[in-house]
Each structure stands twice: as structure tokens, then as C-alpha cells.
Design a protein around this motif. Structure first.
Motif, PDB file in Angstrom:
ATOM      1  N   LEU A   1     -10.847  -0.487  -8.310  1.00 31.37           N
ATOM      2  CA  LEU A   1     -11.879  -0.775  -9.313  1.00 31.37           C
ATOM      3  C   LEU A   1     -12.463   0.512  -9.891  1.00 31.37           C
ATOM      4  O   LEU A   1     -12.739   0.588 -11.093  1.00 31.37           O
ATOM      5  N   ASP A   2     -12.635   1.524  -9.061  1.00 27.14           N
ATOM      6  CA  ASP A   2     -13.099   2.828  -9.557  1.00 27.14           C
ATOM      7  C   ASP A   2     -12.107   3.416 -10.559  1.00 27.14           C
ATOM      8  O   ASP A   2     -12.492   3.945 -11.599  1.00 27.14           O
ATOM      9  N   ILE A   3     -10.833   3.322 -10.241  1.00 23.52           N
ATOM     10  CA  ILE A   3      -9.783   3.821 -11.132  1.00 23.52           C
ATOM     11  C   ILE A   3      -9.804   3.040 -12.442  1.00 23.52           C
ATOM     12  O   ILE A   3      -9.721   3.618 -13.523  1.00 23.52           O
TER      13      ILE A   3
ATOM     14  N   VAL B   1      -1.845  -0.980 -11.800  1.00 24.92           N
ATOM     15  CA  VAL B   1      -1.518  -2.389 -11.625  1.00 24.92           C
ATOM     16  C   VAL B   1      -2.431  -2.989 -10.568  1.00 24.92           C
ATOM     17  O   VAL B   1      -2.442  -2.536  -9.425  1.00 24.92           O
ATOM     18  N   GLY B   2      -3.179  -4.002 -10.989  1.00 24.88           N
ATOM     19  CA  GLY B   2      -3.992  -4.791 -10.078  1.00 24.88           C
ATOM     20  C   GLY B   2      -3.326  -6.129  -9.835  1.00 24.88           C
ATOM     21  O   GLY B   2      -2.248  -6.421 -10.381  1.00 24.88           O
ATOM     22  N   ARG B   3      -3.980  -6.950  -9.040  1.00 21.47           N
ATOM     23  CA  ARG B   3      -3.402  -8.240  -8.652  1.00 21.47           C
ATOM     24  C   ARG B   3      -3.113  -9.145  -9.855  1.00 21.47           C
ATOM     25  O   ARG B   3      -2.065  -9.765  -9.932  1.00 21.47           O
TER      26      ARG B   3
ATOM     27  N   ASN C   1     -18.605  -0.038 -17.112  1.00 24.33           N
ATOM     28  CA  ASN C   1     -19.354   0.738 -16.122  1.00 24.33           C
ATOM     29  C   ASN C   1     -20.769   0.176 -16.068  1.00 24.33           C
ATOM     30  O   ASN C   1     -21.498   0.224 -17.027  1.00 24.33           O
ATOM     31  N   ASP C   2     -21.135  -0.401 -14.953  1.00 25.05           N
ATOM     32  CA  ASP C   2     -22.467  -1.020 -14.823  1.00 25.05           C
ATOM     33  C   ASP C   2     -23.511  -0.035 -14.416  1.00 25.05           C
ATOM     34  O   ASP C   2     -23.357   0.894 -13.768  1.00 25.05           O
TER      35      ASP C   2
ATOM     36  N   VAL D   1       9.250  -2.065  -6.318  1.00 28.38           N
ATOM     37  CA  VAL D   1       7.964  -1.439  -6.642  1.00 28.38           C
ATOM     38  C   VAL D   1       7.974   0.022  -6.225  1.00 28.38           C
ATOM     39  O   VAL D   1       8.290   0.346  -5.078  1.00 28.38           O
ATOM     40  N   LYS D   2       7.619   0.895  -7.178  1.00 26.44           N
ATOM     41  CA  LYS D   2       7.442   2.325  -6.904  1.00 26.44           C
ATOM     42  C   LYS D   2       6.062   2.703  -7.415  1.00 26.44           C
ATOM     43  O   LYS D   2       5.587   2.131  -8.395  1.00 26.44           O
ATOM     44  N   PHE D   3       5.443   3.673  -6.760  1.00 22.71           N
ATOM     45  CA  PHE D   3       4.094   4.049  -7.156  1.00 22.71           C
ATOM     46  C   PHE D   3       3.789   5.464  -6.699  1.00 22.71           C
ATOM     47  O   PHE D   3       4.459   6.000  -5.811  1.00 22.71           O
ATOM     48  N   ASP D   4       2.760   6.050  -7.327  1.00 21.95           N
ATOM     49  CA  ASP D   4       2.259   7.340  -6.876  1.00 21.95           C
ATOM     50  C   ASP D   4       1.201   7.155  -5.804  1.00 21.95           C
ATOM     51  O   ASP D   4       1.220   7.822  -4.791  1.00 21.95           O
ATOM     52  N   LYS D   5       0.257   6.231  -6.062  1.00 17.04           N
ATOM     53  CA  LYS D   5      -0.832   6.011  -5.101  1.00 17.04           C
ATOM     54  C   LYS D   5      -1.118   4.530  -4.957  1.00 17.04           C
ATOM     55  O   LYS D   5      -1.318   3.833  -5.940  1.00 17.04           O
ATOM     56  N   LYS D   6      -1.146   4.059  -3.701  1.00 18.00           N
ATOM     57  CA  LYS D   6      -1.550   2.689  -3.389  1.00 18.00           C
ATOM     58  C   LYS D   6      -2.945   2.766  -2.791  1.00 18.00           C
ATOM     59  O   LYS D   6      -3.175   3.535  -1.860  1.00 18.00           O
ATOM     60  N   VAL D   7      -3.868   1.996  -3.367  1.00 20.27           N
ATOM     61  CA  VAL D   7      -5.265   2.092  -2.967  1.00 20.27           C
ATOM     62  C   VAL D   7      -5.836   0.719  -2.649  1.00 20.27           C
ATOM     63  O   VAL D   7      -5.306  -0.306  -3.079  1.00 20.27           O
ATOM     64  N   ASP D   8      -6.961   0.720  -1.918  1.00 17.70           N
ATOM     65  CA  ASP D   8      -7.628  -0.544  -1.630  1.00 17.70           C
ATOM     66  C   ASP D   8      -8.362  -1.044  -2.876  1.00 17.70           C
ATOM     67  O   ASP D   8      -8.466  -0.342  -3.886  1.00 17.70           O
ATOM     68  N   HIS D   9      -8.872  -2.249  -2.807  1.00 16.45           N
ATOM     69  CA  HIS D   9      -9.480  -2.897  -3.968  1.00 16.45           C
ATOM     70  C   HIS D   9     -10.661  -2.104  -4.530  1.00 16.45           C
ATOM     71  O   HIS D   9     -10.776  -1.928  -5.744  1.00 16.45           O
ATOM     72  N   SER D  10     -11.503  -1.609  -3.677  1.00 13.85           N
ATOM     73  CA  SER D  10     -12.682  -0.856  -4.118  1.00 13.85           C
ATOM     74  C   SER D  10     -12.280   0.402  -4.886  1.00 13.85           C
ATOM     75  O   SER D  10     -12.811   0.686  -5.971  1.00 13.85           O
ATOM     76  N   LYS D  11     -11.354   1.150  -4.351  1.00 14.45           N
ATOM     77  CA  LYS D  11     -10.870   2.365  -5.015  1.00 14.45           C
ATOM     78  C   LYS D  11     -10.168   2.011  -6.325  1.00 14.45           C
ATOM     79  O   LYS D  11     -10.308   2.712  -7.327  1.00 14.45           O
TER      80      LYS D  11
END
Length: 116
Positions: free
Chosen positions: A104-106, A56-58, A115-116, A92-102
């Protein structure tokens, strides 16, 4: 009941599981695209629903808020998405909360962005 959604997400390998009015539905494909299409085609599906999703992103979080979702589980959630959902009073429940950069990698790994 949320645990059943989470188990379904993991065992069936789908990208989205929705519990609405006692019925569980599963969806494959790209998560945010599927969510967007469902919001346009079946918006009532999200009112007072519980969702289990891969990521889930913004943008997805905003759709969930606008749709009236009450609870969300995500394997991966961006910090921004968590804030949007939490601020709206959604559980909200989650396994991993990550920053925006991470995040995007996911998303790239899940095939959500090119993939650029």
C-alpha cells in the motif's frame, strides 16, 4: 522475450508492457486502472499474454488470471498477488515481494491510492 518487456518497462518509464501475439504494447498511467480499462475494452489482449508491470496487487492479479495471462514480471508484487498468480499456474517473476502494508505504501508513491 520477457527480458525485452522488462527492459521496455524500465527504459520507457511506462506502467504496463504487454506482449500479445508477437506484438508489444506499452501503457502509461495508473497501472491497476489501466489494467481494468483494458480488461473491459480489449479483453482479448490478455489471452496467453506476457506482462511487465510496475506493481501488482491482489485485484490486478485476479484480473490477469481471469484474462488468461501466462507470465508476469513485476517490480513490486504483494504476497497475496503472488499467491493468486502462482496458484493459477502463471509464471511469476519479480524484483521485490512485499506484505500488504508495504505494498500500500508503494501504491501511494505510484499514485494508485490517495494519500490520506
Amino acid at each position: 522475450m520477457m527480458q525485452e518487456l522488462i527492459d521496455t518497462l524500465h527504459t520507457e518509464g511506462c506502467s504496463l508492457v504487454i506482449l500479445h501475439e508477437g506484438n508489444i504494447r506499452t501503457f502509461d498511467g495508473h497501472g491497476v486502472r489501466r489494467l481494468y480499462n483494458l480488461m473491459n475494452d480489449e479483453p482479448e489482449l490478455f489471452f496467453e499474454a506476457k506482462l511487465a508491470v510496475k506493481a501488482v496487487g491482489r485485484s490486478a492479479a485476479r484480473m490477469m488470471v481471469n484474462g488468461g495471462v501466462v507470465e508476469v514480471y513485476a517490480e513490486f508484487i504483494s504476497e497475496q498477488a503472488y499467491d493468486v498468480l502462482h496458484d493459477a499456474g502463471i509464471v511469476v517473476k519479480f524484483d521485490k515481494k512485499v506484505d500488504h502494508s508495504k505494498f500500500l505504501d508503494i501504491w501511494r508513491k505510484l499514485g494508485e491510492v490517495d494519500n490520506d
